[in-house]
Design an enzyme around this catalytic site. Sequence first.
Site, PDB file in Angstrom:
ATOM      1  N   HIS B  98       0.872  -1.177   0.000  1.00 47.79           N
ATOM      2  CA  HIS B  98       0.000   0.000   0.000  1.00 47.79           C
ATOM      3  C   HIS B  98       0.910   1.228   0.000  1.00 47.79           C
ATOM      4  O   HIS B  98       1.992   1.193   0.584  1.00 47.79           O
ATOM      5  CB  HIS B  98      -0.842   0.128   1.269  1.00 47.79           C
ATOM      6  CG  HIS B  98      -1.710  -1.023   1.622  1.00 47.79           C
ATOM      7  ND1 HIS B  98      -1.247  -2.135   2.277  1.00 47.79           N
ATOM      8  CD2 HIS B  98      -3.038  -1.210   1.456  1.00 47.79           C
ATOM      9  CE1 HIS B  98      -2.263  -2.968   2.491  1.00 47.79           C
ATOM     10  NE2 HIS B  98      -3.348  -2.431   2.005  1.00 47.79           N
ATOM     11  N   ASP B 101       2.343   2.081   3.364  1.00 43.84           N
ATOM     12  CA  ASP B 101       3.404   1.236   3.915  1.00 43.84           C
ATOM     13  C   ASP B 101       4.775   1.751   3.547  1.00 43.84           C
ATOM     14  O   ASP B 101       5.734   1.591   4.306  1.00 43.84           O
ATOM     15  CB  ASP B 101       3.336  -0.194   3.354  1.00 43.84           C
ATOM     16  CG  ASP B 101       1.952  -0.788   3.385  1.00 43.84           C
ATOM     17  OD1 ASP B 101       1.205  -0.501   4.321  1.00 43.84           O
ATOM     18  OD2 ASP B 101       1.627  -1.549   2.448  1.00 43.84           O
ATOM     19  N   GLU B 229     -10.679  -7.362  -3.562  1.00 41.88           N
ATOM     20  CA  GLU B 229     -10.533  -8.342  -2.484  1.00 41.88           C
ATOM     21  C   GLU B 229     -11.763  -8.315  -1.588  1.00 41.88           C
ATOM     22  O   GLU B 229     -11.983  -7.350  -0.862  1.00 41.88           O
ATOM     23  CB  GLU B 229      -9.267  -8.027  -1.667  1.00 41.88           C
ATOM     24  CG  GLU B 229      -9.086  -9.005  -0.514  1.00 41.88           C
ATOM     25  CD  GLU B 229      -7.717  -8.917   0.153  1.00 41.88           C
ATOM     26  OE1 GLU B 229      -6.763  -8.453  -0.505  1.00 41.88           O
ATOM     27  OE2 GLU B 229      -7.617  -9.294   1.330  1.00 41.88           O
ATOM     28  N   ASP B 293      -4.698 -14.265  -1.277  1.00 42.67           N
ATOM     29  CA  ASP B 293      -3.975 -13.946  -0.045  1.00 42.67           C
ATOM     30  C   ASP B 293      -4.022 -15.205   0.805  1.00 42.67           C
ATOM     31  O   ASP B 293      -5.086 -15.596   1.303  1.00 42.67           O
ATOM     32  CB  ASP B 293      -4.648 -12.780   0.695  1.00 42.67           C
ATOM     33  CG  ASP B 293      -4.230 -11.423   0.148  1.00 42.67           C
ATOM     34  OD1 ASP B 293      -3.483 -11.362  -0.844  1.00 42.67           O
ATOM     35  OD2 ASP B 293      -4.663 -10.407   0.731  1.00 42.67           O
ATOM     36  N   ASP B 304     -10.315 -11.090  11.978  1.00 44.30           N
ATOM     37  CA  ASP B 304      -9.335 -11.450  10.963  1.00 44.30           C
ATOM     38  C   ASP B 304      -7.958 -11.563  11.618  1.00 44.30           C
ATOM     39  O   ASP B 304      -7.329 -10.558  11.928  1.00 44.30           O
ATOM     40  CB  ASP B 304      -9.343 -10.308   9.932  1.00 44.30           C
ATOM     41  CG  ASP B 304      -8.749 -10.715   8.607  1.00 44.30           C
ATOM     42  OD1 ASP B 304      -8.672 -11.913   8.327  1.00 44.30           O
ATOM     43  OD2 ASP B 304      -8.381  -9.808   7.842  1.00 44.30           O
ATOM     44  N   ASP B 306      -5.244 -13.057  10.292  1.00 44.69           N
ATOM     45  CA  ASP B 306      -4.157 -12.930   9.310  1.00 44.69           C
ATOM     46  C   ASP B 306      -2.908 -13.702   9.709  1.00 44.69           C
ATOM     47  O   ASP B 306      -1.802 -13.161   9.738  1.00 44.69           O
ATOM     48  CB  ASP B 306      -3.815 -11.445   9.109  1.00 44.69           C
ATOM     49  CG  ASP B 306      -4.854 -10.720   8.253  1.00 44.69           C
ATOM     50  OD1 ASP B 306      -5.542 -11.382   7.447  1.00 44.69           O
ATOM     51  OD2 ASP B 306      -4.985  -9.493   8.392  1.00 44.69           O
ATOM     52  N   ASP B 336      -0.682 -12.198   3.094  1.00 46.94           N
ATOM     53  CA  ASP B 336      -1.201 -11.014   3.797  1.00 46.94           C
ATOM     54  C   ASP B 336      -1.282 -11.387   5.278  1.00 46.94           C
ATOM     55  O   ASP B 336      -2.331 -11.335   5.911  1.00 46.94           O
ATOM     56  CB  ASP B 336      -2.573 -10.671   3.202  1.00 46.94           C
ATOM     57  CG  ASP B 336      -3.169  -9.407   3.795  1.00 46.94           C
ATOM     58  OD1 ASP B 336      -2.506  -8.766   4.622  1.00 46.94           O
ATOM     59  OD2 ASP B 336      -4.315  -9.075   3.423  1.00 46.94           O
TER      60      ASP B 336
HETATM   61 CO   LIG Z   1      -7.396 -10.386   6.329  1.00 45.46          CO
HETATM   62 CO   LIG Z   2      -5.883  -9.683   2.278  1.00 43.01          CO
END
Ligand SMILES: [Co+2]
Ligand SMILES: [Co+2]
Lengths: 432, 432, 432, 432
Positions: B98, B101, B229, B293, B304, B306, B336
């Site tokens: 992004h 980032d 997404e 992802d 989430d 991740d 991700d």
């Molecule tokens: Co996520």
């Molecule tokens: Co993602």
Amino acid sequence: MMTAFFHDLAPVRYDPEADDLAFRHYDPDEMVMGKRMEDHLRFAAAYWHSFAWPGGDPFGGQTFDRPWFGDTMELARLKADVAFEMFDIIGVPFFCWHDADIRPEGSSFAESQRNLEEIVDYLIGKMENSRTRLLWGTANLFSHRRFMAGAATNPDPDVFAWSAATVKSCMDATHRMGGENYVLWGGREGYETLLNTDLKRERQQAGRFLQMAVEYKHRIGFKGAILVEPKPQEPTKHQYDFDVATVYGFLKEFGLEEEVQMNIEQGHAILAGHSFEHELALAASLGIFGSIDMNRNDYQSGWDTDQFPNNVPEVALAYYEILKAGGFTTGGTNFDAKLRRQSLDPLDLIAAHVGAMDVCARGLKAAAAMLEDGRLEAMRAERYAGWDRPEGQALLNSDLESIAARVTGGGVNPLPRSGRQEILENIVNRFV
Amino acid sequence: MMTAFFHDLAPVRYDPEADDLAFRHYDPDEMVMGKRMEDHLRFAAAYWHSFAWPGGDPFGGQTFDRPWFGDTMELARLKADVAFEMFDIIGVPFFCWHDADIRPEGSSFAESQRNLEEIVDYLIGKMENSRTRLLWGTANLFSHRRFMAGAATNPDPDVFAWSAATVKSCMDATHRMGGENYVLWGGREGYETLLNTDLKRERQQAGRFLQMAVEYKHRIGFKGAILVEPKPQEPTKHQYDFDVATVYGFLKEFGLEEEVQMNIEQGHAILAGHSFEHELALAASLGIFGSIDMNRNDYQSGWDTDQFPNNVPEVALAYYEILKAGGFTTGGTNFDAKLRRQSLDPLDLIAAHVGAMDVCARGLKAAAAMLEDGRLEAMRAERYAGWDRPEGQALLNSDLESIAARVTGGGVNPLPRSGRQEILENIVNRFV
Amino acid sequence: MMTAFFHDLAPVRYDPEADDLAFRHYDPDEMVMGKRMEDHLRFAAAYWHSFAWPGGDPFGGQTFDRPWFGDTMELARLKADVAFEMFDIIGVPFFCWHDADIRPEGSSFAESQRNLEEIVDYLIGKMENSRTRLLWGTANLFSHRRFMAGAATNPDPDVFAWSAATVKSCMDATHRMGGENYVLWGGREGYETLLNTDLKRERQQAGRFLQMAVEYKHRIGFKGAILVEPKPQEPTKHQYDFDVATVYGFLKEFGLEEEVQMNIEQGHAILAGHSFEHELALAASLGIFGSIDMNRNDYQSGWDTDQFPNNVPEVALAYYEILKAGGFTTGGTNFDAKLRRQSLDPLDLIAAHVGAMDVCARGLKAAAAMLEDGRLEAMRAERYAGWDRPEGQALLNSDLESIAARVTGGGVNPLPRSGRQEILENIVNRFV
Amino acid sequence: MMTAFFHDLAPVRYDPEADDLAFRHYDPDEMVMGKRMEDHLRFAAAYWHSFAWPGGDPFGGQTFDRPWFGDTMELARLKADVAFEMFDIIGVPFFCWHDADIRPEGSSFAESQRNLEEIVDYLIGKMENSRTRLLWGTANLFSHRRFMAGAATNPDPDVFAWSAATVKSCMDATHRMGGENYVLWGGREGYETLLNTDLKRERQQAGRFLQMAVEYKHRIGFKGAILVEPKPQEPTKHQYDFDVATVYGFLKEFGLEEEVQMNIEQGHAILAGHSFEHELALAASLGIFGSIDMNRNDYQSGWDTDQFPNNVPEVALAYYEILKAGGFTTGGTNFDAKLRRQSLDPLDLIAAHVGAMDVCARGLKAAAAMLEDGRLEAMRAERYAGWDRPEGQALLNSDLESIAARVTGGGVNPLPRSGRQEILENIVNRFV
Ligand SMILES: [Co+2]
Ligand SMILES: [Co+2]
Ligand SMILES: [Co+2]
Ligand SMILES: [Co+2]
Ligand SMILES: [Co+2]
Ligand SMILES: [Co+2]
Ligand SMILES: [Co+2]
Ligand SMILES: [Co+2]
């Protein structure tokens, strides 16, 4: 002649001060936003849960002792007699059925068909002596083992054929009974495991099946709406008509978005990870809102509990979306709700409906009052006011490059404004 | 010149017998179904979780001490140096970012833009000395408070404009860096309460925004894919890109189904009430599969998480769907994924990626073996064989009346056949 | 004499290279950590799901056609014949039953009791010609409508009495058959609504009931373990034996924590918001671990799907906790698992068990290898090493004031250390 | 002198007919069941969410601009000034704090301690000019990275020591400020992965820690209650104080069930798979009910949303249990509730509290009316009447053998009776 089931209970009256069984809020003739309350709510009782369900759950069998349980035509007529007695007692203007609720299964399709036609005649006779009409009919394409792997989406074309024939016969019956809608719920249109499933084929089968139903409606001149009822799972692990957004994409693919509307159930919305009002508002915004099943789930249980509604603030938010969408046309408020399996008494069945109808009446009146008050809609409109200005509209007709030039030049500096959620919730609480 | 962060760790080698840090399963050059494993898997590291996330959660702040944390361009360059050191150590062919980032936010859009361009130059320089390329870039339209009520779907047109300008600058940067895709995740495109939300307006804004992005892609000659997404919720209560089926309906409405593909995340599939393989298979069947992802959620947590993938049988089923869909074209396997916030050591970051890449390599090889074995597909095909016969096809071109005549005449008597789920699962277990 | 049900299928052999029905991983005689694999795993088949369940779900009825379905003693014997044929084919050392699975319900308690005794004699005869023994018996106190409002916790003392008599008869039968445990699952011990429920009374009833069962065990000299099986909900909205932690508190209150152990089911752990390994580790840490039901739920479904296990990494983590707890003593690995209702063929039933046993065998071997490797336990011990030092132990014997004095004086400055979760997960993945 | 934050807003008045900001239902002096409403409800505002939370979520940072954000003692005093202005405006009789909310963290424990003492002096000064007292204080043992792996249950004894010293200092401060309770919420007492966790050790640490807190309370003569707040997960994957039943077992093991009570939060009950009223009723039935956090979760979100309550029927059922338990003694109704992060305006903060207090007032009055009406309790008692008869009591003192003899002899034939759930729900709906 009356059956003895409800012990000659008189029709439930409207009496806000009553201390016994009575409607405290539902007065069919009360005017709400210029329309009779009955004509707003358009209540329907569901034949299956009230008269065909034996009280079983995955860990236990029948709890209800109903004199009409059994497989003969005579018992089917007794069931119809009791059903219409209940319709009269609670004063519902509509009812709904599956073929499997009203007639015994025959040993062949033809025999089932004859049973259906015979009981439809009988029901038409009942309707002549009652003010209760048919909100919708539908085909049970999920209980019999032949449907275990799907109806339209079955890997076996013969099941598709059987299902198509069944929909024809149920749509014919609905049409003959003056039904205002025809519903499809795909209880087995889904899968248990992707390992044995061809998603693409099954989607084509489902799309073509729905097209055929719509074509047939036009062929016979049925003027009611075709409704699809979304549900994300249960009985299957994944059901294709997951939620309103999913069905919308499906309708678009098969060119049916002008032909088919949604029958939205509160409990199914919850199972899909939405609120009921979300599904209603989304369907309305997509132009596919049709009717509702006003039965809740228990938030604590991960399956479809199909309980009678009892939370007025939640119900009010649902009717708020319905009123904003213009109210029901062919649709109505069906109670796809079953008694708890311990609620054995005939009076439980009456009280459950009366309580639910009162909850809906309170919800409707609160929703109407919120709309008439106007503050909620004014605050919503004010929040988007920028988009009503010419610059807002021009923005949508622009392109990234032009917009970026303006932003980079310093011409845009958005300042966050309060979303005022708690204040909006406080306003709602003045009415519910 | 190397930073000291990873203590001169050498690139991780492939050694199935190793007892220390090594790939035990991922050999980039191993041929799988006629293609190098690296070209199948197309691994990407995510800049944000690995280098920009401080380790906070809703009940606690920063846990990681990273020398590059801060808001200067110099620290942004240090961050890039360390990132490319990690890319080299783990040997990923791709990375993703992004804007937020890789560059410090400026005090104006123009300054943020200058920062971005400068760091993009720097990253292009890094890429010249590395084999790691850009899988995709994307705009962070959710962290800053200006986006708190949405980006494209904000009630304030100025935020739409700011967001549009940001997407342009990020797509430009992606294009300049040779990125193979451009991603949009609508982290704030949704709502917290329906009471202040106009679903219809916001949908129109979102549709137009995505059209603009597609138009701009064509204008600048960006050949990569535009990916959306899906995620059902979090941070918002409801997100518009709920799942693959929902986005498909949205794309159909705005005529974008040929222009936009899906970037599907395992964790988001779970949050939406699906399996990962369901979302993959559905996207493939709708012709909109793009990229993944590959980070899991904890089934026990309702948010989430991740996490790096660690369950080979699940990963194998995902790659099975991807291989059946023909494998990745522009897409790839992005992690991700973030470290657990207690995993403080630089080595944790390396080990997490290495472990995840090995899990994916095992999954891919198992999936390929299942396909090559052929039994699963043969059993699936056999189940639908009736539809391949002329009568099956004729059925889809028929109508309810004709079908009903045949069924009523007794010509159809479907007999249930076993779905063989357990046997199919046993076959899978021979390979995973 | 054999029934024809399994078509004279030979016992399933161990053959890792087989291409047909065979155990690829389960070799009963293979030594694992100094014990035969069979003696580690102690597999049991469940009479109810495999032989008494007709394939129904909340939206559909019977799918299985089994020649023994019906209510006569003759059919009960046929069922037993087929059951033992399956036990022999798959080579399970144990089976389990509820009274309702093995005998037809009589028209009175006494008749049911006579039916039970007669079928127990018959089963004892079967066991004499088989190597399959009884892991546990239990009473079905949930299917019949008399239990709809609970068994021990029923508002009607007569149901308590009926339930107590039933437990006595089932414990007698278990004892007579040499059963190694006696199980209680409180499928109706809970409530549908707090509005009609007296939590305090029902808890007292449940506590006294369990005490009586323990007292009776000692009176008759039954040496097996008394096991309680937790489940948080379904069929009821809330079940009292919610999870291991809840049952522990209940046992403490009634002085039963030395007398009763847990029968932990994977699916019930998931429904309660835990992992299976959590429930196992917790029970072990509290000294109340007993036995397991190794059937999984579908993470995507909010109800108890009772599927055969198929994910080796998950199963490995479960056996890791069991091995750390010293393995089973009287307990074992029961498959409280049912076929999917579309799995109609006799071979499905065999294959499901064989696949599940192989999954467990792989899991057990992986767990043993992790323990023998030792790294996981070494890293865990290292993490807590500070508590093994004298200062650590002294701390627990100190008080807030003394500790505060030391901390305020600057003598304590804790420095976070990595939790190394990803590295630990990588280690696990070397073995599964 | 007033800060300008609330723009000299006057205290909110009670006016059921008001069209602007006012209490429509909460009249502190109204008598309910013989007690002032204020003394029933005992409202408390939470310092942290209202004054220390910046508006972040996992995908975005600060949204609130508060003039007191920062780390100096001067800003801490400004925060206290504004807090007491809010307490006065909304008229709450109580507030609650964590140490981290009210004082800046120092560079050492001693400096944090001095900061705390200084701000406690300042708050005591504020309290002298206000009628708002302290409901409870508590230690924040979860936000700082030193607690990332737990406080009492940390693998590092130094963190245990730091935590113990912190509890001492917070209990001292609570005692000095006349607090009525001291709360412990174990936000990091749990785990992220079992792989690095020793459940048995951590349980011993937690048990000893709680014993020390109780011992210290007695040593200093603190007369308030020690309260534990259960929560099943979030931030950690599993938290040890999962729910009321779990904590009860823990208290029993460490001999603390007479010393510690529960602070029950609605949102945490939901996360644990319960209803709020379940947790309240269970705690009351176990004799460990203490206080409540009256903030709801969104049923649709899988994390702790800590929203202000807005559903009167739900709140009424909660107060019904509280009134049945005798009402609060030292406990009260704390709003552990935060504004939505888009609710930026000072007025949002006031309105949120006012709306919530009105919802609670309506709920309390409805609950009292239900109790005074008496029908619900009469129907409940009638359902269990059999247990009040001598035979019922004798049954509990009997044994399986004697009972079985009676049942086998035919003396017991339980007949199911309706559970009347819908009728009970209808009765509730007359009052809410
Ligand atoms: Co996520
Ligand atoms: Co993602
Ligand atoms: Co439903
Ligand atoms: Co429905
Ligand atoms: Co189960
Ligand atoms: Co079980
Ligand atoms: Co909370
Ligand atoms: Co709280």
